[in-house]
Motif scaffolding. Structure first.
Motif, PDB file in Angstrom:
ATOM      1  N   ASN A  16       0.741  -1.246   0.011  1.00 49.73           N
ATOM      2  CA  ASN A  16      -0.146  -0.097   0.129  1.00 49.73           C
ATOM      3  C   ASN A  16       0.640   1.316  -0.028  1.00 49.73           C
ATOM      4  OD1 ASN A  16      -2.222  -1.374   0.082  1.00 49.73           O
ATOM      5  ND2 ASN A  16      -2.630  -1.396   2.051  1.00 49.73           N
TER       6      ASN A  16
ATOM      7  N   GLN B 212      -8.523  10.846  -7.730  1.00 49.40           N
ATOM      8  CA  GLN B 212      -8.427  12.144  -6.766  1.00 49.40           C
ATOM      9  C   GLN B 212      -9.211  13.271  -7.471  1.00 49.40           C
ATOM     10  OE1 GLN B 212      -4.036  11.960  -6.901  1.00 49.40           O
ATOM     11  NE2 GLN B 212      -4.082  10.977  -4.835  1.00 49.40           N
TER      12      GLN B 212
ATOM     13  N   LYS C 137     -13.457  13.337   0.647  1.00 44.31           N
ATOM     14  CA  LYS C 137     -12.095  13.076   0.968  1.00 44.31           C
ATOM     15  C   LYS C 137     -11.898  11.574   0.750  1.00 44.31           C
ATOM     16  CE  LYS C 137     -11.751  16.657   4.326  1.00 44.31           C
ATOM     17  NZ  LYS C 137     -11.403  17.063   5.689  1.00 44.31           N
TER      18      LYS C 137
ATOM     19  N   ASP D 174      -8.660   8.330   0.475  1.00 48.52           N
ATOM     20  CA  ASP D 174      -7.224   7.897   0.574  1.00 48.52           C
ATOM     21  C   ASP D 174      -7.072   7.002  -0.690  1.00 48.52           C
ATOM     22  OD1 ASP D 174      -6.373   9.146   2.967  1.00 48.52           O
ATOM     23  OD2 ASP D 174      -7.882   7.904   4.072  1.00 48.52           O
ATOM     24  N   THR D 175      -6.012   7.218  -1.260  1.00 46.89           N
ATOM     25  CA  THR D 175      -5.627   6.086  -2.288  1.00 46.89           C
ATOM     26  C   THR D 175      -4.272   5.637  -1.913  1.00 46.89           C
ATOM     27  OG1 THR D 175      -3.890   8.027  -3.167  1.00 46.89           O
ATOM     28  CG2 THR D 175      -6.537   8.031  -4.225  1.00 46.89           C
ATOM     29  N   PHE D 176      -4.001   4.324  -2.331  1.00 42.34           N
ATOM     30  CA  PHE D 176      -3.127   3.567  -1.823  1.00 42.34           C
ATOM     31  C   PHE D 176      -2.768   2.332  -2.865  1.00 42.34           C
ATOM     32  CE2 PHE D 176      -7.351   1.913  -0.447  1.00 42.34           C
ATOM     33  CZ  PHE D 176      -7.205   0.635  -1.112  1.00 42.34           C
TER      34      PHE D 176
ATOM     35  N   PHE E 188      -8.685   3.015  -3.464  1.00 44.22           N
ATOM     36  CA  PHE E 188      -9.046   4.097  -2.808  1.00 44.22           C
ATOM     37  C   PHE E 188     -10.019   3.767  -1.654  1.00 44.22           C
ATOM     38  CE2 PHE E 188     -12.476   4.268  -6.105  1.00 44.22           C
ATOM     39  CZ  PHE E 188     -13.695   4.668  -5.533  1.00 44.22           C
TER      40      PHE E 188
ATOM     41  N   GLN F 131     -12.961   8.690   2.967  1.00 43.29           N
ATOM     42  CA  GLN F 131     -12.682   8.976   4.763  1.00 43.29           C
ATOM     43  C   GLN F 131     -14.242   9.399   5.038  1.00 43.29           C
ATOM     44  OE1 GLN F 131      -9.744  12.004   5.218  1.00 43.29           O
ATOM     45  NE2 GLN F 131      -8.381  11.290   3.760  1.00 43.29           N
TER      46      GLN F 131
END
Length: 435
Positions: free
Chosen positions: A212, A333, A342, A344-346, A354, A357
């Motif tokens: 990740n 994004q 919102k 989070d990308t990983f 993604f 949040q």
């Protein structure tokens, strides 16, 4: 209810857990609505049992098919093996040729053992490493399969593996006397690993090189030095990351070499083949323990892998899938910013994902899968890129996702209620026992 879901209802009465792989359970995608079974697959397209065609912008066979489903050259090599005979009393010569190629790819290594799945290859690697080191205890980071050695991490420590991709894993059936033999550490936390080595008689360090997030500057070199200084066998598990950014293991990027590495998934483009590659002084310990299986000698796996590697050398697919994965991540994004969400990308670019949040993240994930399925896409919050994913296909997927992100924004702002939009249960976020 579609034919696949109807069949899945039957499967749950005949097969514990319903499927052979947790990641393919319909409950991980869209409970009660997921088509579940396929009739054929080609490129990045999958047809269900009712003949409906879908574009797979999800996990592409759990990351096995970076050349796309049904690559003609690989399939023809396999068909030729089938015509000539897949199994006999003799051994297949392809396993020797494949071992030569893997050692050529990994000049630090000298010997290879083959298996047919990632979990068993990791178990083989740990057995050999323990035999070579003469010590039982393993420091572990990342996901490495289902075998007793790995699940024993959770004996007396239910949170042991919760930080390693799959929460909720119960070590039921794992012998209690394995408690304390496998000790987890967090990725990029060198101090935690160093303390394990100081406090325990560690014989093996087993870890994924990258999943990740990338390694911190110098982290892998620190791990290598720690292992060398304490006569610990270092194993890099590249079942998932191999061939994603280089011809072979991703650790090539970082200039750090292990004592053993495990390769799988993409190595044979969907056919069953995994490999344990290592230094002679470690690998020869395999002859002091019993590691043997009938179907590790079949011919399809090595033949498929040889042809897959040949095609890879020609196409260098890691360049394209990395570029396309980065493009997808950038656009996730962009969509989030456009719709004031919102996320989070990983993940490495070609294994991108993604997460919202939000306390409603799993509901939003379910909603995306539900609505994209109606539009002819197999989608969630992951996209494992392949050579079959053209920019046109990806742009079409992103265009459909745009409207769904807007709807999710309306849910986050209170204009809509996500519960009213879902047509069935919420997807699972980890391991759960099925009723």
């Amino acid at each position: 209810m579609n034919t696949g879901q109807d069949l899945y209802k039957k499967a749950k009465t005949l097969i514990p857990g319903g499927t052979m792989l947790l990641s393919k359970r319909p409950e991980m995608f869209l409970p009660e609505k997921w088509p579940s079974y396929y009739s054929k697959a080609s490129g990045c397209y999958v047809w269900d049992l009712d003949g409906n065609k879908y574009t797979d912008v999800s996990i592409m066979g759990i990351g096995t098919n970076i050349l796309g489903y049904g690559n003609k050259e690989v399939d023809e090599a396999v068909a030729e093996v089938v015509r000539k005979g897949n199994m006999s009393t003799f051994n297949c010569p392809e396993e020797v040729y494949l071992a030569e190629e893997l050692i050529h790819m990994n000049p630090w290594a000298d010997m290879v053992r083959f298996a047919r799945s990632g979990g068993e290859a990791n178990a083989i690697a740990v057995r050999i490493a323990r035999a070579a080191s003469g010590k039982d205890k393993v420091a572990v980071c990342g996901y490495h399969g289902w075998h007793d050695w790995y699940l024993s991490t959770n004996l007396g420590n239910e949170e042991g593996l919760s930080r390693h991709l799959l929460p909720g894993l119960d070590p039921a059936g794992v012998p209690q006397n394995l408690k304390g033999t496998v000790l987890p550490f967090l990725y990029n936390d060198f101090e935690e690993l160093e303390n394990l080595v100081k406090e325990h008689n560690i014989g093996v360090i087993k870890m994924e090189v990258q999943r990740n997030m990338p390694p911190k500057e110098g982290y892998l070199a620190q791990v290598r030095k720690l292992a060398t200084d304490h006569n610990i066998v270092l194993i890099f598990d590249e079942c998932t990351s191999g061939f994603r950014e280089t011809y072979g293991p991703i650790f090539k990027k970082y200039g750090v070499e292990p004592d053993m590495t495990v390769l799988g998934k993409t190595i044979a483009n969907g056919y069953a083949l995994t490999a344990v590659v290592g230094r002679r002084e470690v690998m020869e310990a395999a002859q002091r323990t019993f590691i043997s299986s009938t179907f590790w000698t079949e011919r399809i796996g090595p033949a498929a892998a040889l042809k897959t590697l040949e095609v890879m050398r020609d196409l260098e697919p890691w360049n394209y899938i990395t570029e396309m994965g980065a493009y997808v991540t950038q656009n996730w994004q962009r969509l989030a910013e456009t719709h004031r969400l919102k996320i989070d990308t990983f993940g490495i670019p070609s294994l991108a994902g993604f997460a919202f949040q939000s306390g409603e993240a799993l509901k939003y994930k379910t909603f995306i899968t539900q609505e994209m399925l109606k539009k002819g896409y197999l989608a969630s919050t992951l996209l494992y890129s392949s050579m079959a994913h053209s920019k046109e296909i990806i742009d079409g997927y992103l265009s459909e996702l745009d409207g769904l992100f807007n709807t999710i924004h309306q849910c986050e702002s209170g204009e809509l209620a996500i519960d009213s939009l879902l047509e069935g249960p919420v997807c699972h976020g980890g391991f759960k026992r099925l009723n």
